[in-house]
Scaffold this active site. Structure first.
Site, PDB file in Angstrom:
ATOM      1  N   ASP A 113       0.834  -1.200   0.091  1.00 14.93           N
ATOM      2  CA  ASP A 113       0.063   0.046   0.089  1.00 14.93           C
ATOM      3  C   ASP A 113       0.641   1.272   0.118  1.00 14.93           C
ATOM      4  O   ASP A 113       0.678   2.245   0.820  1.00 14.93           O
ATOM      5  CB  ASP A 113      -0.926  -0.083   1.221  1.00 14.93           C
ATOM      6  CG  ASP A 113      -1.866  -1.339   1.430  1.00 14.93           C
ATOM      7  OD1 ASP A 113      -1.979  -1.869   0.210  1.00 14.93           O
ATOM      8  OD2 ASP A 113      -2.195  -1.692   2.583  1.00 14.93           O
ATOM      9  N   GLU A 146     -11.026   1.306  -4.176  1.00 15.04           N
ATOM     10  CA  GLU A 146     -10.431   1.868  -2.913  1.00 15.04           C
ATOM     11  C   GLU A 146      -9.444   2.588  -3.263  1.00 15.04           C
ATOM     12  O   GLU A 146      -8.900   2.679  -4.407  1.00 15.04           O
ATOM     13  CB  GLU A 146      -9.982   0.463  -1.846  1.00 15.04           C
ATOM     14  CG  GLU A 146      -9.390  -0.479  -2.870  1.00 15.04           C
ATOM     15  CD  GLU A 146      -9.281  -1.924  -1.692  1.00 15.04           C
ATOM     16  OE1 GLU A 146     -10.076  -2.153  -0.772  1.00 15.04           O
ATOM     17  OE2 GLU A 146      -8.664  -2.569  -2.379  1.00 15.04           O
TER      18      GLU A 146
END
Length: 579
Positions: free
Chosen positions: A68, A244
């Site tokens: 991430d 997302e």
């Protein structure tokens, strides 16, 4: 796999967080373990078969569980953050001048009185951070979702990431994966993943992207300004899942919204939208996805997969680059190294950005940005490719690559003339609590991890050694313990049943051992094949428990979002009883 928001309520332990070993209060223990050194050596075949030529560097840039990624820039300084889940400190942060050579600055959330994941599962804690430099007030912002202490979405600020960060500021909105954007006029906006409005969820995995206006003066969202700007994904009629990790950008007067779509597994991708305002409406690019590995054969050589969850930055010479996560599975398609941080140049010469070579099978090497010199593994820069990391535990400051789990490493370590002392907690590795274990991420599919241990157990409750861990219910432990009057070396496997319930613990092997002198313990992996061994003379290693599968150290078996960790472990709550 999917992300589900779970907020755990936890009490504050009252521990202080420190950045160095010697800054702590001296710890005492009735029976500590001494680790005089540790060596990690990676030997992946892909790097042996593909040596670097002049002007090249290896991809991924951060090997092991560093998923991430988010990135920002101030002048010639680049700062990048990643998810850490229940590892401590939270949100590792890195610095570079050229996008090739990176230094580890530790963790943003390093004060356990403010961020305390002490009772969270390993895949909770904190994840999907964003980092943004605001030139209007010369301030860096790190925004993230914290699954502990009732924090939820928080933001922390600093004028200089080299000097630490302020205290978390709680933000009053739900959802996950927030990032912050500052427009040319200084106005702030936050975008994040959220559930559809109540009663409007159409299918499992249906999510939306929401935007809020952000008050830069008060560090609060402006209530009533929230708006859904993407419903479902690129094409709602195709039932896209898990939109997302949104990021907003501005280029040539237009606004661009980039998101991950497809879930953080085999269907993962990156998509882009364009609008005339930060609040939309946003129109998807006709060329989506702009990054994915989902269309290629499963048996391709040196496979890289799951690419997505990206962020863009203008690099040297105003050339765009994108950082993103992907995995390098082993021969059994296991992902023991977890989701790692990769980088690619981005072509934004047209209307929409496209990751260069991001829609063909990813390769292990890249051409360096103009003017960069590859110094990885030198002068304090992190290594990549195959490398050997040797730790003698004699430096004034412990390398940031050594981390705690659910709490600070400084709570259980101290230095002695003999090496690193671990003062064991009365906590077993199978408990969802801080453990007295100093962890290092597995960074290769093929590796060796060896340490020298001095430890004399006083009872069967005492154990010290190495743990190879994916989570509390998926790990191997090799360690020294006691049964009656004898000292044993034991290899234990801890695993969940298919339908998670009570952890199943098995003793795979045990043998009597002489601990008058320090012994060496070793974990060695060749892809999915793991071997655990010991040496009493420092050179000749004896295998314990034959060869075992590394399947339980992979997320596809163990679940969750983390990669395998290798830990120097000591406990006074041992239950691995020799046979």
């Amino acid at each position: 796999m999917k992300k589900t928001q779970l907020i755990f309520l936890s009490s504050i332990m009252g521990l202080l967080s420190f950045t160095g070993i010697n800054s702590q209060t001296k710890k005492t223990s009735k029976n500590p373990a001494i680790f005089s050194n540790a060596v990690y050596e990676g030997t992946d075949k892909v790097y042996i078969d593909n040596p670097l030529n002049a002007g090249e560097f290896y991809n991924p840039i951060l090997q092991g569980c560093y998923p991430d990624p988010a990135i920002t820039r101030k002048g010639d300084d680049y700062y990048m953050v990643c998810s850490s889940f229940a590892m401590f400190p939270g949100v590792p942060i890195f610095h570079s001048k050229d996008l090739v050579n990176w230094t580890d600055l530790g963790g943003v959330l390093n004060n356990v009185s403010e961020f305390n994941p002490h009772d969270t599962g390993i895949s909770q804690g904190v994840y999907a951070p964003g980092i943004t430099y605001n030139p209007h007030n010369d301030t860096f912002y790190m925004i993230v979702t914290a699954f502990s202490g009732g924090l939820g979405n928080i933001i922390v600020k600093t004028k200089d990431p080299m000097k630490g960060w302020g205290s978390p500021i709680k933000l009053d909105f739900g959802g996950i994966d927030p990032s912050i954007f500052f427009d040319d006029n200084g106005k702030g906006y936050i975008v994040h993943n959220d559930a559809p409005d109540k009663g409007k969820e159409l299918y499992n995995g249906h999510r939306v992207i929401k935007v809020w206006e952000y008050d830069v003066n008060t560090d609060k969202i402006i209530h009533g300004t929230d708006k859904i700007i993407v419903d479902g994904g690129v094409d709602l009629s195709k039932r896209p899942i898990w939109i997302e990790a949104p990021h907003l950008y501005k280029k040539d007067g237009s606004y661009y919204l980039m998101c991950a779509e497809g879930g953080t597994g085999g269907w993962h991708s990156e998509v882009i939208f364009k609008g005339d305002s930060p609040k939309g409406p946003f129109i998807p690019a006709p060329s989506n996805p702009i990054l994915t590995q989902r269309y290629f054969g499963k048996d391709r050589k040196n496979k890289v997969d799951w690419a997505g969850h990206a962020d863009l930055v203008k690099g040297p010479n105003d050339k765009y680059y994108g950082v993103f996560l992907a995995v390098r599975p082993n021969e059994e398609n296991r992902v023991n190294t977890g989701r790692e941080t990769f980088i690619l140049p981005v072509d934004w010469s047209g209307e929409f950005p496209v990751f260069e070579n991001g829609l063909i099978p990813l390769e292990s090497k890249l051409k360096m940005p103009e003017g960069a010199v590859n110094k990885t593994g030198q002068d304090g820069f992190l290594p990549n490719g195959n490398f050997t990391f040797t730790e003698n535990f004699n430096a004034d400051k412990l390398d940031y690559r050594w981390i705690g789990l659910r709490g600070p490493r400084e709570a259980f370590i101290s230095t002695t003339k003999k090496g690193l002392q671990i003062n064991p907690f009365d906590t077993n590795i199978k408990e969802v609590k801080p453990t007295s274990t100093l962890f290092y991420r597995q960074q290769h599919n093929s590796f060796l991890f060896v340490t020298t241990l001095e430890f004399k157990p006083k009872s069967s409750r005492d154990l010290a050694g190495i743990v190879a861990l994916q989570n509390e219910g998926s790990n191997y432990v090799i360690g020294v313990t006691k049964k009656d009057k004898d000292t044993y070396l034991v290899l234990q496997k801890n695993s969940w049943p298919r339908r998670k319930g009570e952890i199943i613990s098995e003793i795979l092997a045990s043998t009597k051992i002489d601990v008058k002198n320090p012994i060496k313990l070793q974990v060695k992996a060749d892809g999915d094949k793991y071997e655990f061994s010991y040496s009493t003379n420092g050179t000749d290693f004896v295998n314990v428990g034959s060869t075992v599968s590394g399947d339980i150290l992979s997320t596809d078996v163990a679940g969750g979002f983390t990669g395998a960790l290798l830990g120097l472990y000591a406990t006074s709550a041992n239950d691995a009883m020799p046979e």
